[in-house]
Structures are given as C-alpha cells and as structure tokens.
Design an enzyme around this catalytic site. Structure first.
Site, PDB file in Angstrom:
ATOM      1  N   SER A 292      88.222   4.470 115.660  1.00 32.13           N
ATOM      2  CA  SER A 292      86.840   4.883 116.275  1.00 32.13           C
ATOM      3  C   SER A 292      85.771   4.697 114.943  1.00 32.13           C
ATOM      4  CB  SER A 292      86.900   6.144 116.960  1.00 32.13           C
ATOM      5  OG  SER A 292      86.867   7.181 115.714  1.00 32.13           O
ATOM      6  N   ASP A 293      84.651   4.503 115.574  1.00 33.34           N
ATOM      7  CA  ASP A 293      83.587   4.813 114.537  1.00 33.34           C
ATOM      8  C   ASP A 293      83.492   6.452 114.416  1.00 33.34           C
ATOM      9  OD1 ASP A 293      81.663   4.445 112.781  1.00 33.34           O
ATOM     10  OD2 ASP A 293      80.352   2.985 113.807  1.00 33.34           O
ATOM     11  N   TRP A 294      82.625   6.558 113.233  1.00 33.36           N
ATOM     12  CA  TRP A 294      82.839   8.120 112.784  1.00 33.36           C
ATOM     13  C   TRP A 294      82.331   8.842 113.956  1.00 33.36           C
ATOM     14  CZ3 TRP A 294      82.901   9.699 107.570  1.00 33.36           C
ATOM     15  CH2 TRP A 294      82.583  11.302 107.403  1.00 33.36           C
TER      16      TRP A 294
END
Ligand code: BGC
Length: 753
Positions: A285-287
């Site tokens: 996932s992105d942050w």
C-alpha cells in the site's frame, strides 16, 4: 541457539523439496516456488501476518527496542527508511538469526532519481527520451542504494499526468502513456537487471497504482474520475509495461477512482494487475493508504479498512497497522480467506527469494565509500542532465555562447547546490552538487563571469539584490538568468493554483531584459511553470527541470555548445492555468478549433450581435493552442523531414506497414533529433484522440548527414482498449505522422482492412 537450529532445519527442508540450485538465483522458477511453498507451510498465522507488515522505524530508543522485539517475533516483514549497511545488517541479523524461521527483512527506501548521485527529476529523465541512459542511471541508483543496505525502492512512478499544478508531475514521465511506459521499462530493468539477486541490484516498486495523476484540480490525494476507456488506454499501459519488464512490486495509490479507493480496488489489483496482466510479485500500500479508506468514506473503521485492503489484493501494508491488528479476527470470522493470506505471503517471499536475501541478507559495510558518487556515476548524471534540458527558444541563434564571453549570472538558482537536486532527495547531498556558478566560472573563466543572484531564493520578495544584479549585467555582454522553483515547491503535496515563477523573479527578469543585452533564461523547476507572460523577455530559454548533482556542468556544456540540446517536452506547456487540462492526445470534438475559426476576445466588436464566435472548441482569450506542444524542443542545428512515406497505403489486420522518413541535419553541428511517430484512428466504436504517440527514435546526425528512420505499424500500434479491457483492432482509416513534435508534420493516409 535453538532458533538458529530451526533456521538450518528450514533450509534443509527446502533442500529436500528439491532446491538444488542457489536459493537466490533471482529468477522466477520452480525452485523458488518450491522454497516459497515449503517455507509457507511452516509458518504460523502470526508469522504470515508479520510478513505483510511494513513499518517505519520509530524515533525513540524504547520504540526501536520494541520494533526489534517484533522482528524477533516474526511480526514485521519489511522496514522502510533504514539506511546504512551497518544499521540494516543489525536489524537483518535479528530477523535472520533470532526469529523462528529466519526470514530476512526487505528494506525499502525512496530512491526516486538517484541515491547520492542525483539524476534529473523523472520528468526531466523523460524529456531525454533516452531509454538506454535512463536505464543506466537507474542501475547506478540501484548500485549506490544497495551499498547502503537498501534492496527495494519505491520507484518508478509512472502516473500519466496532464496537470502541471499537481506537484507530483515532477516524479512522473509526463502526459503520455508511451513515454511513461518507456520510463517504466528503463527504470525497472535498470534497477533490477536480469538477476535481482546480484548485490548491486534492487527491486523496483511501480507506483501509484492507479490513476493518481488524474487528481481533480491538480490537488494531491484528490479524487479521480476515470472512465474505463481512459483507464485502459491512458493510465494503465505504463503499469502493464512494467509487469512485462518484470517489475517485482507495485504500490497501490492514495486516490479514489470513480468512488472506490485504489487501495481497496479489487478490480484494479486482483482482476486487472494480478489476473489479467499476470503480475506475480507483491503489492504494497502507499503510506497509510489502507487506513485512509476510513477518511475516504469507504471503510467504517480500521478493521473494515484491513478487510478492504486484503480483499482488493494489497499484500503488504505500509506504515499503518490494520493488517497487524485485524487480519486474524477477520479470518476467524470467515470474512477473509486463508488463501488470500497465503497468496500475499507467497508473493512477498517470492520477491525475497528472487532478491537473494535468504542467501545473502547482509550488505558489505565497506563498500559504500568506493561506490557513492563515483566519477563514472557523475559522468552519467552530467550526460542525462544535459539530455533532459529542452531548448524552447533561441532567437538569432543566441546559443551557444562563445567561451570567454562576458556573462552576467543572475537569479536565485545560479548557486544553489541543494535546490538544483529537486524533489524526493533523501540521500543526495548538496556538497556533491556542482552549481551553474562553479561550472560557468570553470568553463568561461572566472574573470568573464559576473555573479549577482538578485534574489536569495525563488520565493524571495525583496528587491534589495536587484542593484547588484544590475551592476553585474552592466559588465557583461549576455545575461544568463537561472530561475524557477526551489526543490520543496514540487513533489508530494506541493500543488499550485498558479504556475507563475514565485517571488519577484518576473521583475528581476524584466529588469535584465530592460538593459538591452541578450538574455538566456534557464529554468529549474519540477513542473511546466507559467512562462507565457515572461517568455518574450528572454532571447533563449533552456528548460532544465531540476537537473540534479551535475546541473552546473550539464548547463555549461549546453550554453557553450559542447553538447547540443536534444531534449523534447514530455508534457504540454499551457499558456495559463485556465487552459488546463491541455494535452496533445485530446479528442477532436464535434467542432474542432482552427486558426480560421478562433476569434480573439479583443477582436469582437463592442455591442456585437449575439453569435457563437467561430463556433469551435476554443477560448476567446488563449485560443486553442498551448504555449509549447508536447514533443517540442529545438537544437543548435535544424532538421529537415523529407520523403515521408508508408510502404503501402492499405493493409490487412495482422499485417505490417513501414512508415519512414529521411531526416537531414541541415545545420553546422552534429546533433540528435528525437523523431516521433503519431497516428490517428479516424473513426472507431469509441472516438479516438487527434494524435497518439506510437514510437520514437533518437537519431544522431553529423552536419549535412541524412538517415532514413523507419517504424513498423501493425496491430500493436493500430488497436486500442475497449472499456472492458479488450484490445481491439478496428478496420478503417488512419493518419500517420513522422514529425518533430505533436503539433507539426503532414499526415499520410492508411486504410486498415
Ligand atoms: C508517497 C510514496 C512514497 C511513500 C514512502 C508516500 O507518501 O506517496 O510515493 O513511496 O510515501 O515514502
């Protein structure tokens, strides 16, 4: 001790399972698959979930101790932002020697356009249209990062972006799917090589999947509305190309696409990326993008967010902890399947095996000194920086200058070793940078160079330095003004409503232009800036993006003609913000604009009777053309395109036609031209753009030399994706251009039967 024995036992088990070659061959294959299966079969649920957790190390000692304990317990599979061979080795040792199964960590870091040697920002790399050189730069980034213990990086970003207000356009390959696909291929191959297990290679992470560049209003993280026709033809192709190039990992994006966040988007991740494209690596996932699905209004709480992420096929969660907290209970409740967890963990282990981490989890602690900013790396950085610069204007062939010409160097970016590096630079150091001032002094002789920046930084609103700038100009024959944006003004969350040069730079340029001496404007920026109101003030413009460590020498090479500009714009430059979105591959509309149809606002008579001025698709103030079109860029020579032809004007589906042109260097210096191939599908089940880039080639020609450049046209170029994702080649009429940019050239007719 006991734990060590278990590790050995696990390795033996793997050997029994038939792993007779090196466990880190780095290539896909049965032996890796057997090892993955064998290891998976020994893992507890907690250890499996642990592999799906990526954490950023805490800043306090107690937090670090707690993190180490979690690694020991097998509750963390990956870390980001740990840098340094010793630091990485220490944590890796805990994972390998003190955890039950000894599974190594995978350590990630944003190495976006270089590690210590900083290359141009990705938009600049794209402007070089030089796949081989971008690949070389990526290989250097990999080597430098790997010497510091980093074996995974969150790049390339291949989000097609048609909005210069969006700060992250700096990190992209610009507005075109084919150019982004080139960047995707070059970066993935450069970072990973043929064998990721080599100690100087690292895993790529292709981001942000998908549609992030379509953020409404150019405001970061904003929602995106992307019809399936555009998703498949514009936004997905670079990602598909990255899968073909063997990308190890993907990152799911922050944005919501048509109402479903990208990180909870099962159709995008499981159906398209994994099932249809056959991607066998893992998705991170992105942050925090999993738990942000709560704010999106998609997931009710953290547990629901974990469900949505895993359901969609996000295999590893970056930064937030919803997987760690909730997957077990979701499994107990029967909401997520064991098969989903096993698949996610298998994907993560597969990449760890391919990276050779099981065989060699450690990094040499003495390597970095001889690797970082090696002179060979700086030489590539200098070449790529020079090739990324686009010559937008060169009245009366002002450039190149003769060495020894008295030059006034003004502007806030003349001598800014840090600002020339651009966005997303965590490990590059200002002390390695060579500025324009240093390089010009060297190339031109310090006695011929008169420096007075005029403004201390790009946003500076004080004109206190203008007097000194005037004095410098008074001593010179030519003014070189280095202006633009500081690094911090582009990149993530650095969006702008107005593109004008910040601070009092316009005034400084005006002052310089008022002195009656020729002005060369060099722009260092992370996006197309608002040049329209200024561009008449400069006689020559070199658009340099943020060129990186070797900005100075690269620009001096160009200014004095040791290198001839060859960059071309990977993105359309608008006349003003009100024209956005403006991109070359637009639709024709029912009322296409033309020079004849456009009526300027000031030419409408006062008290005019009501009428639809021109009746076409334009605005009264800006018209319908951009400031500079996609693909545009000048040289110190001129190129003639002649004998443009197709080998046949009719072709059958599945066949091929060759489009060719003779390109002649009609000037006095050896130079490189980026020759571009465009098509237009005149009618379709779905309307098609007025032009689409289908190929390009860099040709280097000596003065007076000619070469025939040819491109093959077949199904791969002439079809397009239907909204359901099917690639369809429709019979009908096409136009084909071989041209120097998206706005020039004469089309050839082609009929596909
Ligand atoms: C960015 C990513 C980046 C990640 C890790 C996020 O804020 O969107 O592009 O890779 O942080 O630093």
């Amino acid at each position: 001790m006991i734990k060590k024995n278990i590790v050995v036992a696990a390795v033996c088990l793997m050997a029994l399972a038939g792993c007779n070659t090196s466990p880190s061959s780095g290539k896909a294959g049965d032996d890796v698959e057997k090892k993955v299966a064998s290891l998976l079969s020994q893992m507890t649920l907690e250890e499996k979930i642990g592999q799906m957790v990526q954490q950023n190390p805490p800043y306090d000692a107690a937090g670090i101790d707690a993190m180490k304990e979690q690694i020991r317990q097998g509750r963390i599979g990956s870390l980001l932002n740990v840098v340094g061979a010793r630091e990485v080795n220490e944590l890796q040792r805990i994972a390998v020697q003190e955890s039950r199964l000894g599974i190594p960590l995978i350590i990630g870091r944003d190495v976006i356009h270089g590690f210590r040697t900083i290359f141009p920002i990705p938009l600049g790399m794209a402007a070089s249209w030089n796949e081989e050189l971008v690949r070389e730069a990526a290989a250097i980034s990999a080597k430098e990062a790997a010497s510091m213990g980093i074996r995974w990086t969150f790049t390339p970003m291949v989000d097609v972006s048609r909005d210069p207000r969006w700060g992250r356009i700096a990190e992209s390959g610009g507005e075109d799917p084919l150019v982004n696909a080139m960047v995707a291929r070059a970066m993935v191959q450069g970072l990973q090589g043929d064998d990721m297990s080599r100690p100087d290679r690292i895993a790529a992470c292709v981001k942000h999947y998908v549609g992030y560049g379509a953020a409404e209003g150019g405001r970061d993280y904003n929602t995106t509305l992307i019809p399936d026709l555009y998703l498949h033809n514009v936004y997905l192709p670079p990602f598909k190309e990255a899968v073909k190039a063997g990308a190890a990992t993907f990152m799911s994006a922050f944005n919501d696409i048509n109402g479903v966040p990208a990180s909870g988007n099962r159709q995008a991740i499981r159906d398209i990326l994994k099932a249809s494209y056959g991607f066998d690596g893992f998705v991170v996932s992105d942050w925090g993008s999993i738990t942000e699905m709560i704010a999106h209004g998609f997931s009710a709480d953290e547990k629901e967010a974990a469900f949505h992420g895993l359901n969609a096929g996000v295999d590893m969660e970056m930064a937030s902890l919803s997987y760690s907290h909730h997957i077990k209970s979701l499994l107990d409740e029967g909401r997520v399947k064991m098969a989903w967890i096993d698949d996610a963990v298998a994907r993560i282990l597969r990449i760890k095996f391919r990276l050779g981490l099981f065989d060699q989890p450690y990094t040499s602690e003495t390597l970095a000194d001889s690797v970082l900013v090696h002179p060979n790396h700086l030489a590539v950085a200098r070449r790529l920086a020079a090739e990324s610069v686009v010559l937008l204007k060169n009245n009366s062939n002002l450039l190149p200058l003769k060495k020894g010409t008295p030059v006034a160097l003004i502007g806030p970016l003349v001598n800014e070793p840090y600002e020339q590096l651009g966005t997303w630079v965590f490990d590059g150091k200002a002390e390695n940078s060579v500025t324009v001032l240093t390089a010009m002094n060297e190339a031109n002789g310090a006695g011929n160079t008169f420096f007075a920046e005029g403004l201390k930084y790009s946003r500076d609103k004080s004109t206190a330095g203008f007097r000194a700038a005037e004095q410098a100009i008074a001593k010179a024959q030519v003014v070189v003004a280095v202006m633009g944006e500081e690094s911090i003004l582009s990149g993530e969350a650095k969006c702008l409503a107005e593109l004008k040069l910040p601070g009092k730079q316009a005034e400084l340029l005006q002052l310089a232009a008022s002195k009656g001496k020729p002005v060369v404007l060099v722009v260092m920026a992370g996006r197309p800036t608002g040049l329209a109101p200024l561009h008449h003030l400069a006689d020559a413009i070199l658009y340099a993006w943020h060129p990186g460590t070797m900005a100075g020498p690269a620009l001096a090479d160009l200014i004095f003609g040791d290198v001839v500009p060859s960059g071309k714009l990977p993105v359309t430059f608008p006349k003003g913000e009100g024209q956005i979105p403006i991109y070359y591959a637009h639709k024709n509309s029912g009322r296409p604009a033309s020079a004849e149809s456009w009526m300027h606002i000031d030419s409408i008579p006062v008290h005019a009777v009501q009428h639809s001025t021109g009746n076409t698709n334009h605005t009264l103030d800006y018209g319908f053309t951009p400031l500079y079109p996609f693909g545009y860029g000048l040289s110190y020579t001129t190129f003639a395109y002649s004998d443009i032809r197709l080998s046949a004007s009719d072709m059958k589906q599945g066949g091929n036609v060759t489009a060719s042109a003779i390109i002649t260097n009609t000037g006095n210096v050896t130079a490189t031209e980026v020759v571009q191939l465009y098509i237009r599908d005149l009618t379709g089940t779905y309307t098609r753009p007025v032009r689409e880039l289908k190929g390009f080639e860099r040709v280097t020609l000596a003065a007076g030399e000619s070469k025939t450049v040819s491109f093959e046209l077949g199904n791969d170029q002439l079809g397009y994706y239907f909204p359901d994702g099917r690639y369809v080649v429709e019979p009908g009429k096409f136009q084909v251009w071989i041209a120097p940019n998206a706005a020039e050239g004469t089309p050839q007719d082609l009929t596909l039967e």
